[in-house]
Design a protein around this motif. Structure first.
Motif, PDB file in Angstrom:
ATOM      1  N   PRO A  27       0.844  -1.201   0.000  1.00  0.00           N
ATOM      2  CA  PRO A  27       0.000   0.000   0.000  1.00  0.00           C
ATOM      3  C   PRO A  27       0.882   1.255   0.000  1.00  0.00           C
ATOM      4  O   PRO A  27       2.066   1.203   0.313  1.00  0.00           O
ATOM      5  CB  PRO A  27      -0.777  -0.111   1.318  1.00  0.00           C
ATOM      6  CG  PRO A  27      -0.605  -1.518   1.780  1.00  0.00           C
ATOM      7  CD  PRO A  27       0.679  -1.997   1.221  1.00  0.00           C
ATOM      8  N   GLU A  38      -3.530   1.248   5.616  1.00  0.00           N
ATOM      9  CA  GLU A  38      -3.209  -0.075   5.080  1.00  0.00           C
ATOM     10  C   GLU A  38      -1.699  -0.349   5.134  1.00  0.00           C
ATOM     11  O   GLU A  38      -1.284  -1.503   5.281  1.00  0.00           O
ATOM     12  CB  GLU A  38      -3.704  -0.193   3.642  1.00  0.00           C
ATOM     13  CG  GLU A  38      -5.223  -0.219   3.509  1.00  0.00           C
ATOM     14  CD  GLU A  38      -5.856   1.156   3.587  1.00  0.00           C
ATOM     15  OE1 GLU A  38      -7.105   1.226   3.632  1.00  0.00           O
ATOM     16  OE2 GLU A  38      -5.122   2.177   3.625  1.00  0.00           O
ATOM     17  N   TYR A  39      -0.909   0.684   5.003  1.00  0.00           N
ATOM     18  CA  TYR A  39       0.553   0.544   5.110  1.00  0.00           C
ATOM     19  C   TYR A  39       0.936   0.032   6.496  1.00  0.00           C
ATOM     20  O   TYR A  39       1.727  -0.906   6.643  1.00  0.00           O
ATOM     21  CB  TYR A  39       1.201   1.898   4.821  1.00  0.00           C
ATOM     22  CG  TYR A  39       2.613   2.088   5.299  1.00  0.00           C
ATOM     23  CD1 TYR A  39       3.702   1.603   4.572  1.00  0.00           C
ATOM     24  CD2 TYR A  39       2.869   2.803   6.473  1.00  0.00           C
ATOM     25  CE1 TYR A  39       5.003   1.819   5.004  1.00  0.00           C
ATOM     26  CE2 TYR A  39       4.160   3.017   6.905  1.00  0.00           C
ATOM     27  CZ  TYR A  39       5.221   2.526   6.173  1.00  0.00           C
ATOM     28  OH  TYR A  39       6.516   2.741   6.614  1.00  0.00           O
ATOM     29  N   ALA A  90      -1.064  -1.493   8.516  1.00  0.00           N
ATOM     30  CA  ALA A  90      -1.634  -2.837   8.627  1.00  0.00           C
ATOM     31  C   ALA A  90      -0.707  -3.870   7.994  1.00  0.00           C
ATOM     32  O   ALA A  90      -0.539  -4.980   8.531  1.00  0.00           O
ATOM     33  CB  ALA A  90      -3.008  -2.877   7.968  1.00  0.00           C
ATOM     34  N   VAL A  96      -4.524   0.755  13.979  1.00  0.00           N
ATOM     35  CA  VAL A  96      -4.990  -0.277  13.054  1.00  0.00           C
ATOM     36  C   VAL A  96      -6.034  -1.161  13.750  1.00  0.00           C
ATOM     37  O   VAL A  96      -5.812  -1.649  14.859  1.00  0.00           O
ATOM     38  CB  VAL A  96      -3.815  -1.127  12.544  1.00  0.00           C
ATOM     39  CG1 VAL A  96      -4.326  -2.251  11.640  1.00  0.00           C
ATOM     40  CG2 VAL A  96      -2.815  -0.246  11.790  1.00  0.00           C
ATOM     41  N   ILE A 140      -9.445  -2.817   9.358  1.00  0.00           N
ATOM     42  CA  ILE A 140      -8.397  -2.344   8.440  1.00  0.00           C
ATOM     43  C   ILE A 140      -7.512  -3.509   8.018  1.00  0.00           C
ATOM     44  O   ILE A 140      -7.098  -3.604   6.848  1.00  0.00           O
ATOM     45  CB  ILE A 140      -7.562  -1.232   9.106  1.00  0.00           C
ATOM     46  CG1 ILE A 140      -8.421   0.000   9.356  1.00  0.00           C
ATOM     47  CG2 ILE A 140      -6.358  -0.861   8.234  1.00  0.00           C
ATOM     48  CD1 ILE A 140      -7.720   1.093  10.164  1.00  0.00           C
ATOM     49  N   ARG A 147      -9.403  -5.416   5.331  1.00  0.00           N
ATOM     50  CA  ARG A 147      -9.392  -4.667   4.078  1.00  0.00           C
ATOM     51  C   ARG A 147      -8.037  -4.783   3.381  1.00  0.00           C
ATOM     52  O   ARG A 147      -7.950  -4.921   2.161  1.00  0.00           O
ATOM     53  CB  ARG A 147      -9.712  -3.201   4.397  1.00  0.00           C
ATOM     54  CG  ARG A 147      -9.928  -2.322   3.199  1.00  0.00           C
ATOM     55  CD  ARG A 147     -10.523  -0.997   3.634  1.00  0.00           C
ATOM     56  NE  ARG A 147      -9.557  -0.116   4.271  1.00  0.00           N
ATOM     57  CZ  ARG A 147      -9.801   0.605   5.365  1.00  0.00           C
ATOM     58  NH1 ARG A 147     -10.977   0.518   5.963  1.00  0.00           N
ATOM     59  NH2 ARG A 147      -8.893   1.412   5.863  1.00  0.00           N
ATOM     60  N   THR A 148      -6.968  -4.751   4.148  1.00  0.00           N
ATOM     61  CA  THR A 148      -5.612  -4.845   3.595  1.00  0.00           C
ATOM     62  C   THR A 148      -5.344  -6.239   3.055  1.00  0.00           C
ATOM     63  O   THR A 148      -4.749  -6.405   1.982  1.00  0.00           O
ATOM     64  CB  THR A 148      -4.583  -4.479   4.679  1.00  0.00           C
ATOM     65  OG1 THR A 148      -4.901  -3.187   5.216  1.00  0.00           O
ATOM     66  CG2 THR A 148      -3.178  -4.456   4.105  1.00  0.00           C
ATOM     67  N   GLU A 184      -7.192  -6.600  -0.394  1.00  0.00           N
ATOM     68  CA  GLU A 184      -6.708  -5.804  -1.510  1.00  0.00           C
ATOM     69  C   GLU A 184      -5.247  -6.086  -1.859  1.00  0.00           C
ATOM     70  O   GLU A 184      -4.890  -6.149  -3.040  1.00  0.00           O
ATOM     71  CB  GLU A 184      -6.880  -4.308  -1.209  1.00  0.00           C
ATOM     72  CG  GLU A 184      -6.213  -3.380  -2.220  1.00  0.00           C
ATOM     73  CD  GLU A 184      -6.706  -3.585  -3.659  1.00  0.00           C
ATOM     74  OE1 GLU A 184      -5.967  -3.206  -4.587  1.00  0.00           O
ATOM     75  OE2 GLU A 184      -7.819  -4.125  -3.867  1.00  0.00           O
ATOM     76  N   TYR A 185      -4.403  -6.299  -0.868  1.00  0.00           N
ATOM     77  CA  TYR A 185      -2.967  -6.359  -1.147  1.00  0.00           C
ATOM     78  C   TYR A 185      -2.375  -7.764  -1.094  1.00  0.00           C
ATOM     79  O   TYR A 185      -1.333  -8.012  -1.707  1.00  0.00           O
ATOM     80  CB  TYR A 185      -2.211  -5.418  -0.200  1.00  0.00           C
ATOM     81  CG  TYR A 185      -2.544  -3.978  -0.488  1.00  0.00           C
ATOM     82  CD1 TYR A 185      -1.946  -3.313  -1.548  1.00  0.00           C
ATOM     83  CD2 TYR A 185      -3.509  -3.307   0.264  1.00  0.00           C
ATOM     84  CE1 TYR A 185      -2.277  -2.002  -1.845  1.00  0.00           C
ATOM     85  CE2 TYR A 185      -3.857  -2.003  -0.019  1.00  0.00           C
ATOM     86  CZ  TYR A 185      -3.230  -1.347  -1.078  1.00  0.00           C
ATOM     87  OH  TYR A 185      -3.574  -0.052  -1.379  1.00  0.00           O
TER      88      TYR A 185
END
Length: 482
Positions: free
Chosen positions: A308, A314-315, A317, A453, A457, A460-461, A464-465
């Motif tokens: 992220p 997110e970073y 996380a 965090v 979160i 979500r991370t 997506e990542y």
């Protein structure tokens, strides 16, 4: 020394390594050193663990009229000081037809200056009981000295001397071209698993040339570097308005300010070009590559996921997911790949792995892991385990208890880094936060950012990542004769 790959070591690795061999380091380049620091299995988090601590790094931050950023952080624990000069130029944005140039220039910085001849900088530090080194990273090049506290003025003078005027000669350039080319041959071309995965993976996973080129340097590009290239690079990027000087340790604040002004204050600033576009496109399909290695006798595999954007929820996380999945013997991937299945003796990696830590970069980055494994283990079996562990987190969620454990590990890693290498770990964070965010005080905000965090979160991370379509897999196919 730092647990980084060879690129981050310059001519002085052996000197520094020998000098510090007897001391215990708690860090992983990087600090490097502590990027992928591992922690023992933590005890369950308690209420006191979850409370934000009162520990704070003292930070005095200001700028000289010529644009030089200065960070002073007193620490009376030991009668030593660390002086670090960081320049906001790394191998990521080196000239397109001069791969390896930023690292080559790092070597040139030790070839003499206006008042110190060839090798005299090194001798000055060593004869005063100190150690020194330098390194080239994605987004900066750094130089540092650790010396007895009463030699602070001498080190500030010496760093200013080479910022003011480098001894750029054809003889020095030719000599260092040979040194760097030999490093490439020894550490990459003629080494089993040379460049795996720290040099290889960015070239496979990324699409933007700035993030995806051979930053150690193609031999032809290293040969092509001219004296004019070196002079132009120095005049453009090694200016005070593109640098930060950090002092950490046992010193008098007013004296330090006086010396910084005296030695750096009249160095001319320069026009620094803007950073080019470093963005990476969103990856929509898994990538797989195979690299034949004529010297390797066992297969190896590396995986990488695009990170992220830095400093987003997110970073942070991802930093905690790194602790859960990859850091330490209690991590999910160590347990699954090493302890339970015995596929390999270890699995290593992290964010900005092998060349730094999750804080000291300023562009697109990868979360990466790698292992050298047994011949009878198929690459698909390893990737399957990776998917299973990530899916387990996605399906079950990251509980608050697991999140608290990850924060304990992160906190341990962070403070290991800050205390590592006689203050250098702290200097590294202060320097890069000043360079990239103009805010070295961020060092005191990191723990609070991780504590923001939530399980939501984290979920979500994960979605997506850590999806397979955001992944690149690199397989080393061994070619050595058994």
């Amino acid at each position: 020394m730092f647990h980084l790959q060879t690129l981050r070591y310059s001519l002085f690795s052996l000197v520094l390594g020998a000098a510090l061999a007897s001391c215990s380091q708690g860090t992983a380049p990087t600090v490097s050193d502590t990027d992928t620091a591992t922690a023992e299995t933590p005890a369950p988090a308690t209420a006191s663990d979850n409370a934000v601590t009162g520990f704070e790094v003292p930070v005095e931050y200001y700028k000289l009229d010529n644009g030089l950023k200065v960070v002073l952080s007193p620490d009376k624990t030991s009668p030593i000081v660390t002086v670090a000069a960081y320049y906001n130029i790394g191998f990521r944005v080196e000239p397109k037809d001069r791969t390896g140039f930023a690292h080559l220039f790092e070597h040139m910085m030790f070839q003499g200056s206006d008042n110190l001849g060839k090798m005299e900088f090194i001798q000055l530090v060593q004869k005063n009981g100190g150690v020194l080194n330098g390194s080239t990273r994605f987004d900066f090049t750094n130089y540092f000295e650790i010396v007895p506290a009463h030699k602070l003025e001498t080190m500030l003078w010496a760093e200013a001397d080479r910022m003011r005027g480098l001894n750029i000669t054809q003889e020095n350039l030719t000599n260092q071209q040979g040194v760097v080319k030999n490093e490439v041959k020894v550490n990459v071309l003629n080494q089993p698993y040379g460049g795996f995965p720290w040099l290889d993976m960015p070239q496979y996973a990324n699409k933007n040339w700035y993030n995806a080129h051979n930053f150690y340097g193609d031999l032809e590009d290293l040969d092509a570097a001219s004296l004019e290239d070196v002079k132009s690079f120095f005049d453009t990027y090694y200016a005070p308005n593109n640098a930060v000087v950090v002092v950490v340790g046992d010193f008098d604040m007013q004296e330090a300010k006086t010396w910084v002004q005296q030695y750096f204050g009249d160095i001319a600033s320069a026009e620094v070009p803007p950073i080019p576009n470093l963005e990476e496109p969103r990856q929509e399909k898994e990538q797989r590559f195979t690299k034949d290695d004529k010297l390797a006798n066992r297969p190896a595999l590396a995986f990488a996921y695009h990170m992220p954007e830095k400093n987003t929820p997110e970073y942070y996380a991802m930093g905690l997911l790194d602790q859960i999945l990859l850091q330490g013997d209690d991590s999910r991937l160590h347990q699954a790949l090493v302890q339970e299945r015995g596929y390999a003796g270890s699995v290593d990696g992290g964010i900005n792995a092998f060349l730094g830590n999750m804080f000291n970069y300023n562009g697109p980055m990868l979360w990466m892991g790698s292992l050298i494994h047994d011949e009878n283990v198929a690459a698909d079996s390893i990737v399957s385990v990776l998917d299973q562990e990530i899916q387990r987190l996605q399906e079950n969620g990251v509980s608050q208890e697991l999140l608290d454990l990850a924060i304990v590990k992160m906190r341990s890693s962070l403070y290991d880094q800050m205390g590592g290498m006689y203050g250098f770990g702290k200097a590294d964070l202060l320097a890069t936060f000043a360079l990239f965010e103009d805010d070295p005080e961020r060092i005191n905000e990191l723990e609070a950012e991780f504590r923001k965090v939530t399980p939501e979160i984290m979920q979500r991370t994960l979605q997506e990542y850590l999806r397979p379509t955001n992944r690149t897999v690199l397989i080393v196919n061994p070619q050595a004769q058994s």
